[in-house]
Structures are given as structure tokens and as C-alpha cells.
Design a protein around this motif. Structure first.
Motif, PDB file in Angstrom:
ATOM      1  N   LEU A 291       0.812  -1.216   0.000  1.00  0.00           N
ATOM      2  CA  LEU A 291       0.000   0.000   0.000  1.00  0.00           C
ATOM      3  C   LEU A 291       0.846   1.266   0.000  1.00  0.00           C
ATOM      4  CD1 LEU A 291      -2.723  -0.942   2.653  1.00  0.00           C
ATOM      5  CD2 LEU A 291      -2.928  -1.042   0.178  1.00  0.00           C
ATOM      6  N   THR A 292       2.023   1.195   0.590  1.00  0.00           N
ATOM      7  CA  THR A 292       2.810   2.414   0.797  1.00  0.00           C
ATOM      8  C   THR A 292       3.891   2.648  -0.248  1.00  0.00           C
ATOM      9  OG1 THR A 292       4.362   1.263   2.267  1.00  0.00           O
ATOM     10  CG2 THR A 292       2.424   2.272   3.291  1.00  0.00           C
ATOM     11  N   ALA A 293       4.298   1.610  -0.977  1.00  0.00           N
ATOM     12  CA  ALA A 293       5.395   1.759  -1.933  1.00  0.00           C
ATOM     13  C   ALA A 293       4.934   2.499  -3.185  1.00  0.00           C
ATOM     14  CB  ALA A 293       5.953   0.392  -2.322  1.00  0.00           C
ATOM     15  N   PRO A 294       5.768   3.408  -3.727  1.00  0.00           N
ATOM     16  CA  PRO A 294       5.458   4.010  -5.031  1.00  0.00           C
ATOM     17  C   PRO A 294       5.436   2.941  -6.113  1.00  0.00           C
ATOM     18  CG  PRO A 294       7.227   5.197  -3.897  1.00  0.00           C
ATOM     19  CD  PRO A 294       7.022   3.910  -3.159  1.00  0.00           C
ATOM     20  N   GLY A 295       4.812   3.235  -7.222  1.00  0.00           N
ATOM     21  CA  GLY A 295       4.751   2.259  -8.292  1.00  0.00           C
ATOM     22  C   GLY A 295       3.423   1.545  -8.321  1.00  0.00           C
ATOM     23  N   PRO A 296       3.352   0.392  -8.995  1.00  0.00           N
ATOM     24  CA  PRO A 296       2.061  -0.283  -9.163  1.00  0.00           C
ATOM     25  C   PRO A 296       1.425  -0.694  -7.846  1.00  0.00           C
ATOM     26  CG  PRO A 296       3.864  -1.657  -9.952  1.00  0.00           C
ATOM     27  CD  PRO A 296       4.439  -0.310  -9.708  1.00  0.00           C
ATOM     28  N   GLY A 297       2.146  -1.402  -6.999  1.00  0.00           N
ATOM     29  CA  GLY A 297       1.647  -1.781  -5.680  1.00  0.00           C
ATOM     30  C   GLY A 297       0.195  -2.232  -5.716  1.00  0.00           C
ATOM     31  N   TYR A 298      -0.535  -1.918  -4.625  1.00  0.00           N
ATOM     32  CA  TYR A 298      -1.966  -2.151  -4.591  1.00  0.00           C
ATOM     33  C   TYR A 298      -2.636  -0.844  -4.219  1.00  0.00           C
ATOM     34  CZ  TYR A 298      -6.602  -3.906  -3.772  1.00  0.00           C
ATOM     35  OH  TYR A 298      -7.964  -4.097  -3.852  1.00  0.00           O
ATOM     36  N   ARG A 299      -3.510  -0.360  -5.077  1.00  0.00           N
ATOM     37  CA  ARG A 299      -4.191   0.907  -4.879  1.00  0.00           C
ATOM     38  C   ARG A 299      -5.665   0.654  -4.587  1.00  0.00           C
ATOM     39  NH1 ARG A 299      -0.005   1.531  -3.740  1.00  0.00           N
ATOM     40  NH2 ARG A 299       1.751   2.167  -5.049  1.00  0.00           N
ATOM     41  N   PRO A 300      -6.102   0.867  -3.346  1.00  0.00           N
ATOM     42  CA  PRO A 300      -7.502   0.587  -2.982  1.00  0.00           C
ATOM     43  C   PRO A 300      -8.475   1.473  -3.741  1.00  0.00           C
ATOM     44  CG  PRO A 300      -6.113   0.859  -1.033  1.00  0.00           C
ATOM     45  CD  PRO A 300      -5.305   1.324  -2.207  1.00  0.00           C
ATOM     46  N   GLY A 301      -9.657   0.921  -3.980  1.00  0.00           N
ATOM     47  CA  GLY A 301     -10.728   1.697  -4.563  1.00  0.00           C
ATOM     48  C   GLY A 301     -11.461   2.497  -3.500  1.00  0.00           C
ATOM     49  N   GLY A 302     -12.286   3.438  -3.936  1.00  0.00           N
ATOM     50  CA  GLY A 302     -13.028   4.275  -3.005  1.00  0.00           C
ATOM     51  C   GLY A 302     -13.948   3.465  -2.111  1.00  0.00           C
ATOM     52  N   GLY A 303     -13.817   3.654  -0.801  1.00  0.00           N
ATOM     53  CA  GLY A 303     -14.656   2.965   0.164  1.00  0.00           C
ATOM     54  C   GLY A 303     -14.267   1.531   0.435  1.00  0.00           C
ATOM     55  N   GLU A 304     -13.171   1.064  -0.168  1.00  0.00           N
ATOM     56  CA  GLU A 304     -12.758  -0.331   0.020  1.00  0.00           C
ATOM     57  C   GLU A 304     -12.347  -0.585   1.469  1.00  0.00           C
ATOM     58  OE1 GLU A 304      -9.588  -3.481  -2.049  1.00  0.00           O
ATOM     59  OE2 GLU A 304      -9.985  -1.517  -2.947  1.00  0.00           O
ATOM     60  N   ARG A 305     -12.760  -1.710   1.994  1.00  0.00           N
ATOM     61  CA  ARG A 305     -12.435  -2.101   3.368  1.00  0.00           C
ATOM     62  C   ARG A 305     -11.334  -3.159   3.316  1.00  0.00           C
ATOM     63  NH1 ARG A 305     -17.354  -2.873   7.460  1.00  0.00           N
ATOM     64  NH2 ARG A 305     -17.479  -0.682   6.873  1.00  0.00           N
ATOM     65  N   ILE A 306     -10.157  -2.823   3.886  1.00  0.00           N
ATOM     66  CA  ILE A 306      -8.949  -3.635   3.708  1.00  0.00           C
ATOM     67  C   ILE A 306      -8.370  -4.035   5.055  1.00  0.00           C
ATOM     68  CG2 ILE A 306      -6.610  -3.647   2.740  1.00  0.00           C
ATOM     69  CD1 ILE A 306      -7.535  -1.386   0.889  1.00  0.00           C
ATOM     70  N   ALA A 307      -7.925  -5.288   5.152  1.00  0.00           N
ATOM     71  CA  ALA A 307      -7.173  -5.748   6.317  1.00  0.00           C
ATOM     72  C   ALA A 307      -5.772  -6.144   5.866  1.00  0.00           C
ATOM     73  CB  ALA A 307      -7.860  -6.950   6.966  1.00  0.00           C
TER      74      ALA A 307
END
Length: 326
Positions: A291-307
Motif C-alpha cells: 500500500l505504501t510503496a510508489p509504483g504499481p503496488g496495490y491501490r484501494p478503490g473508493g470505500g474499500e475495506r482492507i485488512a
């Protein structure tokens, strides 16, 4: 067996309930974590580093030993396992609880803190080779000569099913969960979590260091393949090859594979300490780095609930004493 079912996860849950520590989940204000997402989302940490022996591995070890005890297949020579450290700790702990002997093989790069803890659980500790594969070969030879029951750090359905009990608990504690983020070594945690996640309609994000990418390489090749391993997280994520269980879980589930550089793993781990006084292994920080690394990583969508699963804390915190950059 190259696949898990949800029934395997449920059976593991029945065996381990009352023998493991239920996971604690904590909400996190996303604005306190430097992420690359441009949309608001809901973030939770699954604090599995608080598990017995300091990692999720206790789940699989309990399931493995209890299943063999139920079946009457625990030999007098006990159990043996090769491990980067955490699986060995869990096996030794579960064996001690059940009054079973444990012989644990580790690569010589295993952190001293893990070796000391293993001996504290009464295990016979043997340091062999420079990486996990060499320790595994020695363990297999010992099992053949001694008759000890060979466990595995990740490549066994009972181990993976035990790990999957974690997702059952996370799902129960975070209603409406959309996505779970886990780090991947050989794939035991991932396979168990992804199998349970599929049952509940939850996406799994599988995160690996760029230079320890056994699952990512297996996805590209369409089969498990050997990869070189070199990373700050090698002691926990340094498997040369992902399991068939893990690859099957990728094919059957809604999975996103993400690679992160070592520098971002180090930064994520330091941020957890600086901002929350949470000291975890590089393997645990690998999941957050998606979540924190620049680049592709994983980018959550609006309102997404993530653990995000913080999976282990068997680390020397000496390098976390001072804030980053001081």
C-alpha cells in the motif's frame, strides 16, 4: 494433495479453537499511513504478530500435530521441521504442549533471537547451510533415518489449512471486508487465507519482495518454479519455490500479485515503529509495503475495506530504536 477446500479450513478451526490466540484487529486512519492511493478507503491491521510464538505459524503447527495425534500417527521419535525460524518455533511450541519431541533445522542466517526461543521450547536445534532449501534437505535426511514425523514450514495441507483459520477470525471481526493483504514466502499462509477468503467473497492481495518472488514467478510460468532469493525478509520469505497449493489458490480465487522493493519494506517496518511502536519482522512489513510503496503496488478503490496482516514479530528491534533518518 495440491488444493485446499473450505472444509479443510473449518476442520482446522475446530481443532485449534482454544489452543491458539484469537487475532486482534485494529482500525487505522489511512491518513496516518503514507500511501499512494488517491481515494478514501477503510484500513485495518490484523495483529497476528501477537500470536503464540510471535507469528501465524502457531495455527498450522497446532493443526498438524493435533490431526496426527487424532489419527494415532505421532511416532516416539517426535516431529522434525526445517524452517527460517517461525515455523520451527511454532512446531516446537505445539510439540511441547503435546509432550512430543521436536528437532528443528534452520539455515545459519536465522536470527539469533529465533534460535534462542527455539531452545527455550526444548527443541533440538540444528543449523545447516546458508538458506532454507539446504536446511530442508538435512531435515528430510533426518526424518528418513530417525523415523521422526516430518512437518513442513508451508508445503502441507494441514499447515496451510491451519493458517487459513486466521481469515475466518478476521472475517468475523471486520464485517463487510473487501480485501485482505498478506505477505508470501512459500505460500502456506497465502493458500489458507485465499481459500477461506474465496468462500466469503473477499479479494486476496499476495505481496512478495522483488527478489523473493516464488509465487509471482509461478503465476508467470503456470507452474511452481525455482527462483533466486535475496531480500531483507529472506529469513521468513526466502522460499525458492511456491507450493502447488498456493498456485491452485491463485487460479481459484480473486488474487492480485504484488512485488515490492526491499527499501520500501524497510521503510514500512520503520513507519510501524515510529508511528505506532509496533515492532514486526520485515516479512510482516512486506504486506503493508504493497500500500505504501510508489509504483504499481496495490491501490484501494473508493470505500474499500482492507485488512493488512502483520504476520510476525520475531525480530531484533535494535535497528528500530531511533526514528527513521535520525
Amino acid at each position: 494433495m495440491d488444493q485446499l477446500t473450505y472444509d479443510d479450513i473449518k476442520a482446522a478451526t475446530d481443532r485449534t479453537t482454544g489452543h491458539i490466540r484469537p487475532v486482534t484487529v485494529a482500525p487505522v486512519a489511512p491518513e496516518t499511513i503514507r500511501t499512494e492511493s488517491e481515494q478514501p478507503y477503510e484500513l485495518w491491521f490484523a495483529l497476528e504478530y501477537m500470536q503464540y510464538t510471535g507469528s501465524f505459524k502457531a495455527r498450522g503447527a497446532q493443526n498438524f500435530i493435533q490431526a496426527h495425534r487424532e489419527a494415532g500417527t505421532l511416532p516416539d521419535s517426535g516431529v522434525t521441521i526445517a524452517s527460517g525460524g517461525n515455523a520451527g518455533l511454532a512446531c516446537a511450541w505445539a510439540a511441547q504442549q503435546q509432550g512430543v519431541r521436536a528437532t528443528v533445522f534452520l539455515p545459519s542466517v536465522a536470527p539469533a533471537v529465533k534460535v534462542a526461543k527455539l531452545r527455550g521450547f526444548g527443541a533440538d536445534v540444528r543449523l545447516v547451510g546458508a538458506e532454507y532449501a539446504e536446511a530442508l534437505e538435512a531435515c528430510e535426511e533426518f526424518a528418513a533415518s530417525s523415523g521422526a514425523l516430518a512437518a513442513h514450514a508451508y508445503d502441507h495441507p494441514l499447515i496451510a489449512a491451519g493458517a487459513g483459520t486466521l481469515l475466518e477470525e478476521i472475517h468475523a471481526r471486520i464485517p463487510g471486508l473487501d480485501t485482505v493483504v498478506v505477505s508470501v514466502g512459500g505460500g502456506g499462509l497465502f493458500a489458507g487465507v485465499a481459500t477461506a477468503a474465496r468462500h466469503h467473497g473477499i479479494r486476496t492481495v499476495a505481496v512478495e519482495p522483488e527478489n523473493c518472488r516464488s509465487l509471482n514467478a509461478a503465476i508467470e510460468a503456470g507452474r511452481p518454479v525455482d527462483v533466486p532469493v535475496e531480500s531483507v525478509a529472506i529469513d521468513s520469505l526466502g522460499a525458492r519455490r511456491a507450493t502447488a497449493l498456493a498456485l491452485h489458490a491463485v487460479r481459484e480465487n480473486d488474487v492480485r500479485s504484488v512485488l515490492v522493493p526491499d527499501g520500501e519494506i524497510v521503510r514500512a517496518r520503520q513507519a510501524l515503529w515510529d508511528q505506532r511502536r509496533v515492532a514486526v519482522e520485515h516479512a510482516a512489513a512486506t504486506a503493508l509495503a504493497a500500500l505504501t510503496a510508489p509504483g504499481p503496488g496495490y491501490r484501494p478503490g473508493g470505500g474499500e475495506r482492507i485488512a493488512v496482516v502483520l504476520c510476525g514479530a520475531n525480530t531484533d528491534p535494535g535497528d528500530l530504536v531511533h526514528p527513521a533518518g535520525s
